[in-house]
Design a protein around this motif. Sequence first.
Motif, PDB file in Angstrom:
ATOM      1  N   ALA A 119      -8.365   4.929   0.781  1.00 31.13           N
ATOM      2  CA  ALA A 119      -8.333   5.567  -0.546  1.00 31.13           C
ATOM      3  C   ALA A 119      -7.433   6.806  -0.523  1.00 31.13           C
ATOM      4  O   ALA A 119      -6.699   7.068  -1.480  1.00 31.13           O
ATOM      5  CB  ALA A 119      -9.742   5.943  -0.992  1.00 31.13           C
ATOM      6  N   PHE A 120      -7.459   7.544   0.571  1.00 33.77           N
ATOM      7  CA  PHE A 120      -6.616   8.730   0.703  1.00 33.77           C
ATOM      8  C   PHE A 120      -5.149   8.330   0.786  1.00 33.77           C
ATOM      9  O   PHE A 120      -4.299   8.897   0.094  1.00 33.77           O
ATOM     10  CB  PHE A 120      -7.023   9.537   1.946  1.00 33.77           C
ATOM     11  CG  PHE A 120      -6.165  10.741   2.184  1.00 33.77           C
ATOM     12  CD1 PHE A 120      -6.308  11.873   1.406  1.00 33.77           C
ATOM     13  CD2 PHE A 120      -5.199  10.740   3.186  1.00 33.77           C
ATOM     14  CE1 PHE A 120      -5.510  12.995   1.615  1.00 33.77           C
ATOM     15  CE2 PHE A 120      -4.404  11.848   3.397  1.00 33.77           C
ATOM     16  CZ  PHE A 120      -4.558  12.972   2.614  1.00 33.77           C
ATOM     17  N   ARG A 121      -4.840   7.325   1.620  1.00 30.30           N
ATOM     18  CA  ARG A 121      -3.456   6.858   1.744  1.00 30.30           C
ATOM     19  C   ARG A 121      -2.944   6.344   0.400  1.00 30.30           C
ATOM     20  O   ARG A 121      -1.782   6.559   0.051  1.00 30.30           O
ATOM     21  CB  ARG A 121      -3.339   5.781   2.816  1.00 30.30           C
ATOM     22  CG  ARG A 121      -3.478   6.362   4.235  1.00 30.30           C
ATOM     23  CD  ARG A 121      -3.333   5.305   5.277  1.00 30.30           C
ATOM     24  NE  ARG A 121      -4.475   4.412   5.158  1.00 30.30           N
ATOM     25  CZ  ARG A 121      -4.584   3.227   5.715  1.00 30.30           C
ATOM     26  NH1 ARG A 121      -3.613   2.750   6.450  1.00 30.30           N
ATOM     27  NH2 ARG A 121      -5.663   2.488   5.558  1.00 30.30           N
ATOM     28  N   ASP A 122      -3.818   5.694  -0.367  1.00 19.62           N
ATOM     29  CA  ASP A 122      -3.436   5.211  -1.691  1.00 19.62           C
ATOM     30  C   ASP A 122      -3.071   6.378  -2.617  1.00 19.62           C
ATOM     31  O   ASP A 122      -2.078   6.318  -3.339  1.00 19.62           O
ATOM     32  CB  ASP A 122      -4.567   4.380  -2.295  1.00 19.62           C
ATOM     33  CG  ASP A 122      -4.223   3.873  -3.682  1.00 19.62           C
ATOM     34  OD1 ASP A 122      -3.241   3.109  -3.815  1.00 19.62           O
ATOM     35  OD2 ASP A 122      -4.928   4.258  -4.642  1.00 19.62           O
ATOM     36  N   LEU A 123      -3.863   7.437  -2.584  1.00 17.30           N
ATOM     37  CA  LEU A 123      -3.557   8.620  -3.409  1.00 17.30           C
ATOM     38  C   LEU A 123      -2.213   9.222  -3.012  1.00 17.30           C
ATOM     39  O   LEU A 123      -1.416   9.612  -3.873  1.00 17.30           O
ATOM     40  CB  LEU A 123      -4.665   9.665  -3.288  1.00 17.30           C
ATOM     41  CG  LEU A 123      -5.990   9.327  -3.955  1.00 17.30           C
ATOM     42  CD1 LEU A 123      -7.074  10.312  -3.521  1.00 17.30           C
ATOM     43  CD2 LEU A 123      -5.848   9.303  -5.471  1.00 17.30           C
ATOM     44  N   VAL A 124      -1.959   9.283  -1.709  1.00 11.91           N
ATOM     45  CA  VAL A 124      -0.685   9.821  -1.225  1.00 11.91           C
ATOM     46  C   VAL A 124       0.464   8.962  -1.737  1.00 11.91           C
ATOM     47  O   VAL A 124       1.458   9.484  -2.268  1.00 11.91           O
ATOM     48  CB  VAL A 124      -0.671   9.916   0.319  1.00 11.91           C
ATOM     49  CG1 VAL A 124       0.733  10.226   0.839  1.00 11.91           C
ATOM     50  CG2 VAL A 124      -1.663  10.969   0.798  1.00 11.91           C
ATOM     51  N   GLU A 125       0.348   7.651  -1.593  1.00 14.96           N
ATOM     52  CA  GLU A 125       1.420   6.739  -2.030  1.00 14.96           C
ATOM     53  C   GLU A 125       1.662   6.848  -3.534  1.00 14.96           C
ATOM     54  O   GLU A 125       2.805   6.896  -3.990  1.00 14.96           O
ATOM     55  CB  GLU A 125       1.090   5.292  -1.654  1.00 14.96           C
ATOM     56  CG  GLU A 125       1.058   5.033  -0.164  1.00 14.96           C
ATOM     57  CD  GLU A 125       2.382   5.249   0.542  1.00 14.96           C
ATOM     58  OE1 GLU A 125       3.450   5.143  -0.101  1.00 14.96           O
ATOM     59  OE2 GLU A 125       2.352   5.548   1.747  1.00 14.96           O
ATOM     60  N   ARG A 126       0.605   6.862  -4.308  1.00 13.14           N
ATOM     61  CA  ARG A 126       0.742   6.976  -5.756  1.00 13.14           C
ATOM     62  C   ARG A 126       1.374   8.304  -6.146  1.00 13.14           C
ATOM     63  O   ARG A 126       2.195   8.376  -7.067  1.00 13.14           O
ATOM     64  CB  ARG A 126      -0.614   6.788  -6.420  1.00 13.14           C
ATOM     65  CG  ARG A 126      -1.067   5.337  -6.349  1.00 13.14           C
ATOM     66  CD  ARG A 126      -2.494   5.097  -6.752  1.00 13.14           C
ATOM     67  NE  ARG A 126      -2.890   5.777  -7.967  1.00 13.14           N
ATOM     68  CZ  ARG A 126      -4.142   6.164  -8.211  1.00 13.14           C
ATOM     69  NH1 ARG A 126      -5.111   5.942  -7.344  1.00 13.14           N
ATOM     70  NH2 ARG A 126      -4.446   6.762  -9.339  1.00 13.14           N
ATOM     71  N   SER A 127       1.015   9.375  -5.453  1.00 14.98           N
ATOM     72  CA  SER A 127       1.603  10.682  -5.766  1.00 14.98           C
ATOM     73  C   SER A 127       3.092  10.702  -5.442  1.00 14.98           C
ATOM     74  O   SER A 127       3.875  11.310  -6.169  1.00 14.98           O
ATOM     75  CB  SER A 127       0.869  11.799  -5.018  1.00 14.98           C
ATOM     76  OG  SER A 127       1.191  11.792  -3.639  1.00 14.98           O
ATOM     77  N   LEU A 128       3.486  10.030  -4.368  1.00 19.11           N
ATOM     78  CA  LEU A 128       4.908   9.971  -4.020  1.00 19.11           C
ATOM     79  C   LEU A 128       5.706   9.191  -5.060  1.00 19.11           C
ATOM     80  O   LEU A 128       6.812   9.593  -5.432  1.00 19.11           O
ATOM     81  CB  LEU A 128       5.093   9.344  -2.629  1.00 19.11           C
ATOM     82  CG  LEU A 128       4.639  10.214  -1.465  1.00 19.11           C
ATOM     83  CD1 LEU A 128       4.590   9.388  -0.181  1.00 19.11           C
ATOM     84  CD2 LEU A 128       5.526  11.431  -1.302  1.00 19.11           C
ATOM     85  N   ARG A 129       5.146   8.073  -5.532  1.00 17.41           N
ATOM     86  CA  ARG A 129       5.838   7.296  -6.575  1.00 17.41           C
ATOM     87  C   ARG A 129       5.969   8.120  -7.854  1.00 17.41           C
ATOM     88  O   ARG A 129       7.021   8.125  -8.495  1.00 17.41           O
ATOM     89  CB  ARG A 129       5.086   5.987  -6.840  1.00 17.41           C
ATOM     90  CG  ARG A 129       5.295   4.943  -5.749  1.00 17.41           C
ATOM     91  CD  ARG A 129       4.803   3.569  -6.156  1.00 17.41           C
ATOM     92  NE  ARG A 129       3.407   3.512  -6.521  1.00 17.41           N
ATOM     93  CZ  ARG A 129       2.395   3.307  -5.678  1.00 17.41           C
ATOM     94  NH1 ARG A 129       2.645   3.150  -4.388  1.00 17.41           N
ATOM     95  NH2 ARG A 129       1.157   3.252  -6.108  1.00 17.41           N
ATOM     96  N   LEU A 130       4.906   8.818  -8.208  1.00 19.60           N
ATOM     97  CA  LEU A 130       4.943   9.659  -9.406  1.00 19.60           C
ATOM     98  C   LEU A 130       5.944  10.803  -9.232  1.00 19.60           C
ATOM     99  O   LEU A 130       6.703  11.123 -10.139  1.00 19.60           O
ATOM    100  CB  LEU A 130       3.552  10.201  -9.717  1.00 19.60           C
ATOM    101  CG  LEU A 130       3.411  10.995 -11.013  1.00 19.60           C
ATOM    102  CD1 LEU A 130       3.698  10.104 -12.219  1.00 19.60           C
ATOM    103  CD2 LEU A 130       2.020  11.588 -11.112  1.00 19.60           C
TER     104      LEU A 130
END
Length: 170
Positions: A119-130
């Motif tokens: 879940a943390f890695r997902d938040l990181v990935e989504r923040s990078l795309r944004l």
Amino acid sequence: MSEQVLNTVSFAGRAANSSQFKALYSEGMALVEETAAYLDGPGRAASKVLPRLATVLYAAESMRLTTRLMQMASWLLLQRAVNNGEMSRDQVVVEKSKVRLDGFNVDRMAPGWGDLPEAFRDLVERSLRLQNRVALLDREIYRPNETIVPDNENSVRAQLDLLRTAFSPS
């Protein structure tokens, strides 16, 4: 040799004040809230059971994640303020210079990355795309709107050269 001013169409300027911006704004603010809730709740609990190396990485990446999101939220709020007429473009340009939209890359090969909660890695990935989307919009909105082209140069060719430059692999 004289020069003429070549006016180009700014699609980003229109997009910054459209339903697409509103969607981006909503997505960004929702991600800030989701991340805060995760880090204060499930993320806090998950970080306590991580291996030592992953614990250090989690702490560092959490700081990068929150910093990245706060920088993007600042940019989104500034853009919303200019869209709503609450600030002038010049005021936003001054304030925007304090916002950093790059340099928060993640080393997915770092030791311990695979041990971090999914879940943390997902938040990181989504923040990078944004972050990439916001940085692209920022470059498009706040770049100079005019390009100087010598009179003897073909305007169509100049635009094609600009497109080649923009889309060529570096």
